[in-house]
Write a protein that holds these residues in place. Structure first.
Motif, mmCIF file in Angstrom:
data_model
loop_
_atom_site.group_PDB
_atom_site.id
_atom_site.type_symbol
_atom_site.label_atom_id
_atom_site.label_comp_id
_atom_site.label_asym_id
_atom_site.label_seq_id
_atom_site.Cartn_x
_atom_site.Cartn_y
_atom_site.Cartn_z
ATOM 1 N N GLY A 219 -11.641 -66.796 28.883
ATOM 2 C CA GLY A 219 -10.477 -67.161 28.082
ATOM 3 C C GLY A 219 -9.801 -65.928 27.531
ATOM 4 N N ASN A 263 -9.480 -68.593 22.814
ATOM 5 C CA ASN A 263 -8.988 -69.819 23.424
ATOM 6 C C ASN A 263 -9.302 -69.783 24.911
ATOM 7 O OD1 ASN A 263 -7.621 -72.245 23.820
ATOM 8 N ND2 ASN A 263 -5.670 -71.216 24.164
ATOM 9 N N GLY A 264 -9.948 -70.836 25.411
ATOM 10 C CA GLY A 264 -10.262 -70.851 26.831
ATOM 11 C C GLY A 264 -10.990 -72.116 27.241
ATOM 12 N N PRO A 265 -11.257 -72.273 28.530
ATOM 13 C CA PRO A 265 -11.946 -73.469 29.031
ATOM 14 C C PRO A 265 -13.441 -73.413 28.731
ATOM 15 C CG PRO A 265 -11.490 -71.957 30.832
ATOM 16 C CD PRO A 265 -10.860 -71.360 29.615
ATOM 17 N N GLN A 270 -10.681 -77.663 26.788
ATOM 18 C CA GLN A 270 -10.083 -76.422 26.302
ATOM 19 C C GLN A 270 -10.517 -76.244 24.853
ATOM 20 O OE1 GLN A 270 -8.385 -74.646 28.441
ATOM 21 N NE2 GLN A 270 -7.512 -72.991 27.215
ATOM 22 N N GLU A 272 -10.462 -73.953 21.342
ATOM 23 C CA GLU A 272 -9.763 -72.925 20.568
ATOM 24 C C GLU A 272 -10.494 -72.731 19.249
ATOM 25 O OE1 GLU A 272 -5.328 -71.865 18.728
ATOM 26 O OE2 GLU A 272 -5.697 -73.795 19.705
ATOM 27 N N ARG A 313 -9.424 -79.662 23.209
ATOM 28 C CA ARG A 313 -8.387 -80.430 23.897
ATOM 29 C C ARG A 313 -8.912 -80.869 25.264
ATOM 30 N NH1 ARG A 313 -5.693 -75.953 21.818
ATOM 31 N NH2 ARG A 313 -4.504 -76.467 19.938
ATOM 32 N N TYR A 314 -8.634 -82.117 25.584
ATOM 33 C CA TYR A 314 -9.124 -82.693 26.842
ATOM 34 C C TYR A 314 -7.993 -83.454 27.503
ATOM 35 C CZ TYR A 314 -11.789 -85.750 29.966
ATOM 36 O OH TYR A 314 -12.264 -86.430 31.055
ATOM 37 N N THR A 321 -3.132 -86.060 26.701
ATOM 38 C CA THR A 321 -3.908 -85.000 26.054
ATOM 39 C C THR A 321 -4.585 -85.561 24.817
ATOM 40 O OG1 THR A 321 -2.368 -83.275 26.777
ATOM 41 C CG2 THR A 321 -3.831 -82.729 24.965
#
Length: 669
Positions: A219, A263-265, A270, A272, A313-314, A321
């Motif tokens: 990320g 922030n990243g997968p 996702q 953060e 977040r998915y 979302t």
């Protein structure tokens, strides 16, 4: 008649027109760098100011991270700094680094709208580059005083990494400085005390910011730091034979901030995360010196804020979302104040206070693109906090508030959108209201109030947006607010007497009409001309605790009207423009006083900006050509306003000074 015919034709064309270029989604408008080419912008902020129908919001400085965001994202992310404001960050992004700007209206899958209904997303170019920008500015007043500013900005893009830094020396000034008169009228005898008045106010300070964004764990990781120092001196002098008075107010603030953001997968979602630490120190020395009556008020406060936040977040499908997360914060203020009258200490309610807040918040929301025309965003935040105060008052209070929010967006075509929003918005307690404060040049000394509660707003909003003529737009917003526990002033008593203090006075309402217009003037005969206007009308009502009658909420400005005219002249590599403000008008209601502050129009600025090359910019501006008048009136009663007669009327009338502003900007690639 010809002009009227042109205007009528323009209105008819507007109704049948087509709008600005749209992205794949009708709710997202895409403005490439070429859209701004005629303007030859220096910074990303210059580009933001030209977006049709878009009104920039810098965010607010409330405690916590949620609910304080402005309405601009950078590469899809909200800036993590709170001390370093959004406008300053956008000023540091060179326009040549911007690939395009998206305007996201009502929401889009995968985009965090930060509690806004419309956001602009600045997308920067990829590729390696290094830029250094030197900026020199100065303000020249009519009486010869100058207020200089200077900054040096550094930005480097290397692969997926970005390094940024800035060093600034900035000046600050009160734009109402000038000369006039100060009158005090005894309403019983009619006698008037007349004095010559002179107002001065300026400050200077410095700032250092740095940030690094690098790839990490698949990320992006960003660390940012900000240091700021901002002293300010304000002085009022009232003179008459045998009757002189001077009022000085020396303020200072030092702030530091460290932010860490990743922030990243992570495992199909996702993630953060954010950690933020802020520290500050503020002082205030306020003195009124007049024959037979000297008053001196001094305060100091140490503040701090620690925030930890995580958001997940998915996207189960491309049109939906889901977002959830939590935020924890610890805030504190250690404040002390003293007030001396003729050398004698006057005890004040809540003169010394140590206040801390432990706050937790959980949140969840979903954004569903039902179809190309319909979007729904719905969710809620749940806030729990414990506020404790020690010192003159020992008190602990607990608060819990659910804060639902829903936005429904209808986009029948790329040029038209209708948005409907419902939200519960909670006001935030200002820790400074827990400690006594003063403004000896105006309202005098105010007590602190440990029993203050946040005001509670239920908001219902309808927005209608229409784009036309490629660069034109009209946005009309209607807002209705139902407010519980309006924060105003209430009486607080101790052994020294009765003082005003911030407090809750009852329930009220507020209605607001906001019309934002961007009108290209080519069809009206001014090539590359653009007129942007903001027209806001507010209608609030709350029962006055002294009289029982309905009145405006203290500090509300019934209307704000701004007009900004620009024209780009390509053959001269220049842009000229003019700004007009209707100024403002506001009332404040206290226990024994009504204050009426207003600035009397006109307020007019004109400017010319010359850009001989892509790396040089020269800006010349004449501000306050109409020399507005700052008028401050105080209606002082012999006791409480509801029962006591009017005792005296005090009026301060200051005519401001025009000034010349010059900016020289050089970019080194």
């Amino acid at each position: 008649m010809r002009v009227k015919s042109q205007i009528a034709a323009a209105i008819l064309a507007l109704l049948a027109s087509t709008g600005a270029r749209a992205a794949d989604q009708p709710s997202v408008l895409d403005y490439p760098a070429a859209f701004f080419a005629d303007q030859r912008p220096n910074t990303a902020f210059d580009m933001i100011s030209r977006l049709p129908g878009f009104s920039f919001d810098d965010g607010n400085t409330a405690r916590g991270f949620a609910g304080t965001a402005g309405n601009v994202l950078i590469d899809g992310q909200r800036p993590t700094s709170k001390t370093d404001d959004l406008q300053s960050i956008l000023y540091r992004i060179s326009a040549s680094d911007v690939d395009h700007i998206e305007v996201i209206r009502g929401g889009a899958p995968g985009i965090d709208m930060q509690g806004q209904t419309v956001v602009a997303n600045v997308i920067r170019k990829k590729g390696d580059s290094t830029k250094i920008v030197a900026d020199l500015e100065d303000n020249f007043f009519l009486h010869g005083e100058t207020v200089p500013n200077a900054s040096l900005l550094y930005t480097e893009h290397s692969g997926d990494s970005t390094y940024e830094g800035s060093l600034s020396r900035y000046g600050n000034f009160d734009d109402s400085v000038g000369t006039g008169y100060h009158d005090v009228t005894d309403t019983t005898t009619g006698a008037v005390t007349h004095q010559f008045a002179r107002d001065t106010g300026r400050g200077s300070g410095g700032g250092l910011t740095g940030a690094a964004t690098v790839p990490l764990f698949g990320g992006q990781f960003k660390a940012n730091i900000a240091l700021q120092a901002a002293p300010f001196d304000d002085n009022d002098y009232y003179t008459a034979p045998g009757n002189d008075q001077s009022i000085t107010d020396k303020e200072g603030s030092n702030n530091a901030e460290l932010g860490l953001h990743w922030n990243g997968p992570l495992g199909g979602v996702q993630l953060e995360t954010l950690v933020l630490q802020r520290l500050g120190h503020a002082t205030d020395l306020n003195a009124s010196l007049v024959t037979g009556d000297d008053e001196v008020f001094h305060s100091s406060a140490d503040t701090g804020e620690s925030i930890a936040r995580a958001t997940v977040r998915y996207l189960p499908i491309s049109t939906l979302t889901l977002e959830t997360g939590a935020e924890g914060a610890y805030n504190f203020l250690n404040g002390t104040s003293t007030f001396f009258e003729n050398g004698v200490l006057v005890p004040l309610p809540s003169a010394d206070a140590d206040v801390n807040e432990k706050r937790g918040e959980m949140f969840g929301q979903g954004t569903w693109k039902v179809s190309d025309q319909w979007m729904i965003e719905a969710g809620a935040r749940f806030e729990y906090s414990v506020i404790s105060e020690t010192g003159d008052v020992d008190l602990t209070r607990k608060f819990f508030y659910p804060k639902p929010r829903a936005v429904v967006t209808w986009t029948p075509d790329k040029d038209t959108q209708v948005r409907l929003r419902y939200e519960r918005v909670l006001g935030q307690l200002d820790f400074n209201d827990f400690v006594a404060s003063s403004s000896l040049a105006s309202t005098g000394v105010s007590a602190g109030n440990a029993n203050l509660r946040p005001d509670d707003h239920r908001q219902y909003e309808l927005s209608l947006e229409r784009h036309f003529w490629d660069k034109g737009a009209v946005v009309v917003t209607l807002l209705h607010e139902e407010i519980k526990g309006v924060v105003d002033y209430i009486p607080v008593t101790n052994s020294s007497g009765t003082f005003d203090a911030p407090g809750n006075i009852g329930n009220g309402t507020n209605n607001q009409i906001d019309v934002e217009t961007t009108l290209p003037l080519d069809k009206l005969g001014l090539t590359n001309g653009l007129l942007k206007s903001t027209d806001i009308w507010r209608f609030s009502n709350v029962p006055d605790p002294e009289t029982g009658e309905g009145r405006k909420i203290s500090g509300e400005r019934p209307q704000d009207i701004e007009l900004h005219l620009t024209q780009d002249i390509n053959r001269l590599q220049s842009t000229w423009g003019a700004d007009w403000f209707n100024c403002w008008d506001e009332y404040y209601y206290r226990l024994t006083q009504v204050r009426h502050r207003r600035v009397i129009p006109p307020y007019l600025d004109v400017f010319w900006e010359y850009k001989p090359t892509s790396t040089w910019s020269l800006h010349f501006e004449l501000d306050d050509l109409g020399r507005f008048v700052y008028n401050d009136e105080y209606f002082d009663y012999a006791g409480e306003r509801g029962s006591a007669p009017l005792d005296e009327i005090e009026q301060l009338h200051i005519r401001s000074q025009p000034r010349l502003y010059i900016q020289i900007r050089k970019t080194f690639d």
